[in-house]
Structure formats: structure tokens, C-alpha cells
Write a protein that holds these residues in place. Structure first.
Motif, PDB file in Angstrom:
ATOM      1  N   GLU A  60       0.814  -1.219   0.000  1.00 17.62           N
ATOM      2  CA  GLU A  60       0.000   0.000   0.000  1.00 17.62           C
ATOM      3  C   GLU A  60       0.851   1.275   0.000  1.00 17.62           C
ATOM      4  N   GLY A  61       1.873   1.282  -0.846  1.00 21.03           N
ATOM      5  CA  GLY A  61       2.715   2.464  -0.964  1.00 21.03           C
ATOM      6  C   GLY A  61       1.969   3.667  -1.497  1.00 21.03           C
ATOM      7  N   GLY A  62       0.840   3.432  -2.180  1.00 22.12           N
ATOM      8  CA  GLY A  62       0.057   4.543  -2.693  1.00 22.12           C
ATOM      9  C   GLY A  62      -0.558   5.400  -1.613  1.00 22.12           C
ATOM     10  N   PHE A  63      -0.511   4.924  -0.371  1.00 26.21           N
ATOM     11  CA  PHE A  63      -1.096   5.674   0.731  1.00 26.21           C
ATOM     12  C   PHE A  63      -0.035   6.247   1.655  1.00 26.21           C
ATOM     13  N   VAL A  64       1.195   6.292   1.147  1.00 21.68           N
ATOM     14  CA  VAL A  64       2.295   7.002   1.802  1.00 21.68           C
ATOM     15  C   VAL A  64       2.507   8.301   1.039  1.00 21.68           C
ATOM     16  N   ASN A  65       2.829   9.372   1.743  1.00 19.33           N
ATOM     17  CA  ASN A  65       3.137  10.638   1.083  1.00 19.33           C
ATOM     18  C   ASN A  65       4.135  10.405  -0.045  1.00 19.33           C
ATOM     19  N   SER A  66       3.891  11.013  -1.203  1.00 18.70           N
ATOM     20  CA  SER A  66       4.711  10.739  -2.389  1.00 18.70           C
ATOM     21  C   SER A  66       6.189  11.007  -2.151  1.00 18.70           C
ATOM     22  N   ASP A  67       6.522  12.146  -1.553  1.00 20.93           N
ATOM     23  CA  ASP A  67       7.931  12.472  -1.298  1.00 20.93           C
ATOM     24  C   ASP A  67       8.553  11.489  -0.314  1.00 20.93           C
ATOM     25  N   ASP A  68       7.783  11.090   0.696  1.00 20.89           N
ATOM     26  CA  ASP A  68       8.289  10.123   1.672  1.00 20.89           C
ATOM     27  C   ASP A  68       8.536   8.771   1.015  1.00 20.89           C
ATOM     28  N   TYR A  69       7.637   8.400   0.119  1.00 24.57           N
ATOM     29  CA  TYR A  69       7.796   7.110  -0.565  1.00 24.57           C
ATOM     30  C   TYR A  69       9.017   7.133  -1.477  1.00 24.57           C
ATOM     31  N   ALA A  70       9.208   8.249  -2.172  1.00 23.01           N
ATOM     32  CA  ALA A  70      10.387   8.375  -3.033  1.00 23.01           C
ATOM     33  C   ALA A  70      11.666   8.257  -2.216  1.00 23.01           C
ATOM     34  N   TYR A  71      11.687   8.897  -1.040  1.00 24.37           N
ATOM     35  CA  TYR A  71      12.862   8.812  -0.162  1.00 24.37           C
ATOM     36  C   TYR A  71      13.080   7.366   0.287  1.00 24.37           C
ATOM     37  N   ALA A  72      11.995   6.682   0.679  1.00 27.84           N
ATOM     38  CA  ALA A  72      12.116   5.301   1.144  1.00 27.84           C
ATOM     39  C   ALA A  72      12.704   4.401   0.059  1.00 27.84           C
ATOM     40  N   ILE A  73      12.212   4.559  -1.170  1.00 23.51           N
ATOM     41  CA  ILE A  73      12.675   3.699  -2.257  1.00 23.51           C
ATOM     42  C   ILE A  73      14.124   3.999  -2.616  1.00 23.51           C
ATOM     43  N   LYS A  74      14.433   5.274  -2.797  1.00 18.33           N
ATOM     44  CA  LYS A  74      15.763   5.646  -3.290  1.00 18.33           C
ATOM     45  C   LYS A  74      16.852   5.515  -2.234  1.00 18.33           C
ATOM     46  N   SER A  75      16.560   5.924  -1.013  1.00 19.33           N
ATOM     47  CA  SER A  75      17.607   6.025   0.011  1.00 19.33           C
ATOM     48  C   SER A  75      17.705   4.819   0.932  1.00 19.33           C
ATOM     49  N   VAL A  76      16.615   4.096   1.117  1.00 18.76           N
ATOM     50  CA  VAL A  76      16.611   3.007   2.094  1.00 18.76           C
ATOM     51  C   VAL A  76      16.484   1.636   1.438  1.00 18.76           C
ATOM     52  N   ILE A  77      15.577   1.517   0.491  1.00 19.12           N
ATOM     53  CA  ILE A  77      15.234   0.188  -0.030  1.00 19.12           C
ATOM     54  C   ILE A  77      16.167  -0.279  -1.138  1.00 19.12           C
ATOM     55  N   ARG A  78      16.309   0.528  -2.189  1.00 22.92           N
ATOM     56  CA  ARG A  78      17.131   0.070  -3.326  1.00 22.92           C
ATOM     57  C   ARG A  78      18.568  -0.247  -2.945  1.00 22.92           C
ATOM     58  N   PRO A  79      19.226   0.534  -2.054  1.00 35.03           N
ATOM     59  CA  PRO A  79      20.607   0.196  -1.704  1.00 35.03           C
ATOM     60  C   PRO A  79      20.763  -1.213  -1.128  1.00 35.03           C
ATOM     61  N   GLN A  80      19.723  -1.726  -0.453  1.00 33.64           N
ATOM     62  CA  GLN A  80      19.822  -3.062   0.140  1.00 33.64           C
ATOM     63  C   GLN A  80      19.776  -4.167  -0.900  1.00 33.64           C
ATOM     64  N   LEU A  81      19.300  -3.839  -2.098  1.00 32.82           N
ATOM     65  CA  LEU A  81      19.148  -4.849  -3.142  1.00 32.82           C
ATOM     66  C   LEU A  81      20.314  -4.856  -4.131  1.00 32.82           C
ATOM     67  N   LEU A  82      21.263  -3.935  -3.946  1.00 32.97           N
ATOM     68  CA  LEU A  82      22.351  -3.807  -4.916  1.00 32.97           C
ATOM     69  C   LEU A  82      23.171  -5.086  -5.016  1.00 32.97           C
ATOM     70  N   ARG A  83      23.667  -5.557  -3.892  1.00 37.63           N
ATOM     71  CA  ARG A  83      24.557  -6.722  -3.906  1.00 37.63           C
ATOM     72  C   ARG A  83      23.798  -8.018  -4.148  1.00 37.63           C
ATOM     73  N   SER A  84      22.595  -8.091  -3.629  1.00 36.29           N
ATOM     74  CA  SER A  84      21.833  -9.326  -3.771  1.00 36.29           C
ATOM     75  C   SER A  84      21.210  -9.465  -5.151  1.00 36.29           C
ATOM     76  N   GLY A  85      20.983  -8.313  -5.844  1.00 37.92           N
ATOM     77  CA  GLY A  85      20.272  -8.352  -7.112  1.00 37.92           C
ATOM     78  C   GLY A  85      18.841  -8.809  -6.941  1.00 37.92           C
ATOM     79  N   GLY A  86      18.281  -8.563  -5.751  1.00 35.56           N
ATOM     80  CA  GLY A  86      16.946  -9.051  -5.426  1.00 35.56           C
ATOM     81  C   GLY A  86      15.830  -8.234  -6.042  1.00 35.56           C
ATOM     82  N   LYS A  87      14.599  -8.610  -5.687  1.00 32.53           N
ATOM     83  CA  LYS A  87      13.417  -7.989  -6.259  1.00 32.53           C
ATOM     84  C   LYS A  87      12.762  -7.019  -5.281  1.00 32.53           C
ATOM     85  N   LEU A  88      12.274  -5.919  -5.857  1.00 31.20           N
ATOM     86  CA  LEU A  88      11.438  -4.977  -5.133  1.00 31.20           C
ATOM     87  C   LEU A  88      10.046  -5.081  -5.737  1.00 31.20           C
TER      88      LEU A  88
END
Length: 448
Positions: free
Chosen positions: A120-148
Motif C-alpha cells: 500500500e505504498g500509494g497511501f504514503v506521502n509521495s515524497d516520503d515514498y520516493a525517499y524510502a525507495i531511493k535512500s533506504v530500499i534500493r541500496p539493500q538490493l544492490l549486492r543481492s540483485g533481489g526484487k522490489l
């Protein structure tokens, strides 16, 4: 149920590293997400999977409520809650729960996750969601090559990050999946009718957003609101027998994408057709761009009459002197007039696009103005709407005068897809006599 299995198979089989599932209310997306996360943990010993929701309370309610019925018949000891209420041990892996809101999202840092599901990311503030994806979530998937995996109902905000960034990116990667209330086998026709009535009818925003998983784009914010994929993308496009072809480019340089489009004018049908595209990231070397564009041009059945390229004067000189690549500047003196012309062309159904021009199609469908309507909005996926700019230039430079030397009209041209060394799809053509095309339909596969 059947639709949850379809979602499961689509996500499991996808090669994309970012997937968007837009789904109706009550379709069971949270139950699917919980079961998919557990399955991933079992299949990937020593791994970390995360399920995130807008708030900590929501993620507990969503995940824990759905895990309980799954865990009832699990083998003893396979699934155990740890001391923290936000962590589960699943086989030899760990399932971690967290929140997407700005106040607590940084608590999800650390570890190399192999799977992250955002509920339900559509119900998070857009700027907050962008920050979560770019700064917190995607970096964790770099080495694993995992799925978001984003699993949500569309946001009430038409300019939400999920709509403007995630959806175009997923669509280009064939990783966008949408499911409506009619895909829910657990609801009866009577229950669906009640939901429709409670939502305010078939034309209500609530019904279309919450139950049909539709995104409403404000026509005032869209650059080409007259574009309609169903009308303007021709799945069975054939090259015309009488046509002119041109190349049009928006050269991005060090900041923006460079987009090249080959397009033509079909005299018999009075259609402007876009048949090939090439997209390059910022800072791509000139030599690479020129060689690729020439490769596209060489595949056309008729010569390219002009190259219309929006680029600086010095680059024009370099293209001429160093690469023998002659270009001309397109008309671009009145930005708004160019946009108006583009909107009118699509409104009058004068434009047709081959489905392989995916970046152009997505740009037309999702390109927006900035907040002050003084420029195109920039985005990670579409750049500075560079494909849309190239399309706009091309439509202004169309020459509809009939050529003096008509080709042999007893032949029909077809498009087929060819793989290049760079593993990108290119539209190729073939010319065959009408005798081999019974009823005017495609018959067999032909190559030049």
C-alpha cells in the motif's frame, strides 16, 4: 485462489528487479504477499526478506494477521516469531517487518535483502515514498540483485511517485500487473454490485480507483492527454508502399537522455508513423549514438530524407566534420505551439506508433508538465520527456507533398523484430509480392 496464483507466477517468473502490482480492494494481495515472502525465505536459506507498509501498526496487522493461517499447518519449528514483534524466523532465513513513513523508514536500513515487498505504498506521502525507495530500499538490493515488489491500490494523488516513476518503469520492463474486482473469484456478482453501489456508481472516482485499479491523470498536467494507446499503437503495423522517412532526435548530452526516432508519412492512409527508436543514457559517447542511428537507418526500405536533430551548434559541426553525419535543426521557436500541434495530431488520429517504440509510447502516456507548466517534468524513467520532445519536433517537420517517383505499389511491406548484438529490439522490414499475402494478411515470415 486463482488470481493470487496468477500474481504469484507473474512475480516469480519476472526477470525485472522492480515489479508493480496494482490491485483492487479485497483481492487478497496482502495474503499473497505474506505467503510469497515466506516461500522466498524457505527457498533462499540465510536470506533476508522485508515486508513494509505505511505504518508499523499497519504492517503488524497486515502481515501478522495473514501469517497466522499460513503458519497453522507449517512443519513444527519452521516458522517462529523472534523476540521482536517485527521479525520472524522462516526456515533458515529471516522475515523483517517495517514501516514506510518518513519517521521510521530509516529503521529498515542494514542487511542485504533479497526480497522487499512494499504494501500500500500509494497511501504514503509521495515524497516520503520516493525517499524510502531511493535512500533506504534500493541500496539493500544492490549486492543481492533481489526484487522490489510494490503491491498497492492506486493513490488518490495522480502525481504520486508510484504513478509517475514506478509505473512507467515497470511498464517498460513488462513488470506492470493490474487486477480489478472482476478478477476476484471469491466475490459473487451480488457482492460486486453492492461494492459498485457503495462506491457511488461506475463513474465515481472511488469505484475506478479502489475496485478497477485505475489511475486518473489530470488532463491539465499531461502533455499529450489526447494520446490513447488503444487508438494510436498499431500491433499489426505494416510499412506503407508510398512513404517518406525522416530521423528526428533530441540530443541529451551530459544531463538528459538522447532519443532517436525514425518516422514517416504514409500517403495512402494520411498517417504519420513512428517505426523505430533508440534511447541512450546521458553522457553516451557521440560515436556510439551515430553508429547505432546509422544501423537503424540502414534497415529502412527507403532512404532517410533528412535528419532533424535538436543539438548545440558545436555538436552539429563535430557531427559533420568528425563523423560525416549531416543534421539539420528542427523548428522549435514556439514551445507551446509544438505541444498544441502534437495534441491535435493525436486528437485527429493522424499518428500511428509501432509497439516496439516502447519508450516513446510510455513518454506519451505518462509525460507531464512541471508545476508551473513552463517545461517538461523530469523523472528517473522518462528523463526530461526526451522522446516526447523528439516526437514533437518530428510532427512539426512532416512534409506531406507526394514524391515524384512512386515505388512499385504491387508490393506490401511488413515489420518484424530482429535482435541486435546489444540485445535490443529493432523493427526490421521485408517486402513481398501481394501474391504471397492471401486476403491481405501476413503469410509466413519474410526477411530482406
Amino acid at each position: 485462489h486463482e488470481t493470487q496464483r496468477i500474481i504469484h507466477d507473474a512475480v516469480h517468473a519476472s526477470d525485472a528487479n522492480e515489479i508493480l502490482v496494482l490491485a483492487s480492494r479485497q483481492i487478497g494481495k496482502s495474503f499473497w504477499a505474506a505467503s510469497f515472502a515466506e516461500e522466498w525465505c524457505i527457498r533462499n536459506p540465510g536470506g533476508i526478506a522485508r515486508v513494509l507498509a505505511p505504518t508499523l501498526k499497519q504492517v503488524q496487522d497486515i502481515v501478522n494477521d495473514n501469517l497466522n493461517p499460513i503458519n497453522i499447518d507449517a512443519p513444527p519449528g519452521m516458522i517462529q516469531r523472534q523476540k521482536s514483534s517485527y521479525r520472524w524466523q522462516v526456515a533458515d532465513s529471516e522475515l523483517r517487518l517495517g514501516a514506510l513513513d518518513r519517521a521510521t523508514v530509516d529503521n529498515n536500513r542494514g542487511g542485504n535483502a533479497g526480497l522487499i515487498i512494499c504494501e500500500e505504498g500509494g497511501f504514503v506521502n509521495s515524497d516520503d515514498y520516493a525517499y524510502a525507495i531511493k535512500s533506504v530500499i534500493r541500496p539493500q538490493l544492490l549486492r543481492s540483485g533481489g526484487k522490489l515488489v510494490h503491491v498497492t491500490t492506486p493513490s488518490r494523488n495522480p502525481l504520486h511517485y508510484i504513478h509517475t516513476e514506478t509505473m512507467p518503469k515497470a511498464s517498460l520492463a513488462n513488470a506492470l500487473h493490474q487486477y480489478t474486482i472482476y478478477d476476484n473469484p471469491q466475490l459473487t456478482p451480488e457482492q460486486i454490485a453492492k461494492a459498485l453501489d457503495d462506491a457511488g456508481g461506475a463513474d465515481s472516482d472511488t469505484w475506478r480507483r479502489e475496485y478497477l485499479a485505475q489511475i486518473f491523470r489530470d488532463p491539465q498536467s499531461m502533455i499529450v492527454p489526447t494520446f490513447d494507446r488503444a487508438k494510436h499503437v498499431n500491433q499489426y503495423m505494416r510499412l506503407p508502399t508510398v512513404a517518406k522517412y525522416w530521423l528526428v532526435m533530441d540530443w541529451g548530452g551530459v544531463r538528459d537522455k538522447t532519443v532517436a526516432l525514425i518516422y514517416g508519412y504514409d500517403f495512402a492512409r494520411n498517417k504519420i508513423i513512428f517505426v523505430k527508436e533508440a534511447v541512450f543514457p546521458a553522457n553516451t559517447r557521440t560515436e556510439i549514438i551515430v553508429n547505432r542511428v546509422r544501423e537503424l537507418e540502414a534497415m529502412m526500405p527507403d532512404p532517410i530524407l533528412s535528419r532533424w536533430v535538436d543539438c548545440p551548434g558545436q555538436l552539429q559541426v563535430d557531427l559533420h566534420q568528425s563523423h560525416g553525419f549531416e543534421v539539420r535543426l528542427p523548428i522549435k521557436d514556439d514551445w507551446q505551439a509544438g505541444i498544441n500541434n502534437t495534441q491535435l495530431r493525436f486528437a485527429r488520429n493522424q499518428v500511428e506508433i509501432h509497439p516496439d517504440c516502447k519508450f516513446l509510447i510510455q513518454s506519451l502516456e505518462s509525460g507531464q508538465y512541471n508545476k508551473h507548466r513552463t517545461d517538461f517534468e523530469r523523472s528517473e524513467t522518462l528523463g526530461h520527456c526526451d522522446a516526447l520532445a523528439a516526437c514533437m519536433y518530428g510532427l512539426r517537420m512532416v512534409d506531406q507533398a507526394m514524391p515524384s517517383d512512386l515505388p512499385n505499389i504491387s508490393k506490401t511491406r511488413y515489420l518484424h523484430v530482429k535482435k541486435t548484438d546489444s540485445n535490443e529490439q529493432i523493427v526490421a522490414d521485408a517486402i513481398v509480392p501481394k501474391a504471397f499475402t492471401p486476403g491481405g494478411k501476413r503469410f509466413g515470415t519474410f526477411k530482406r
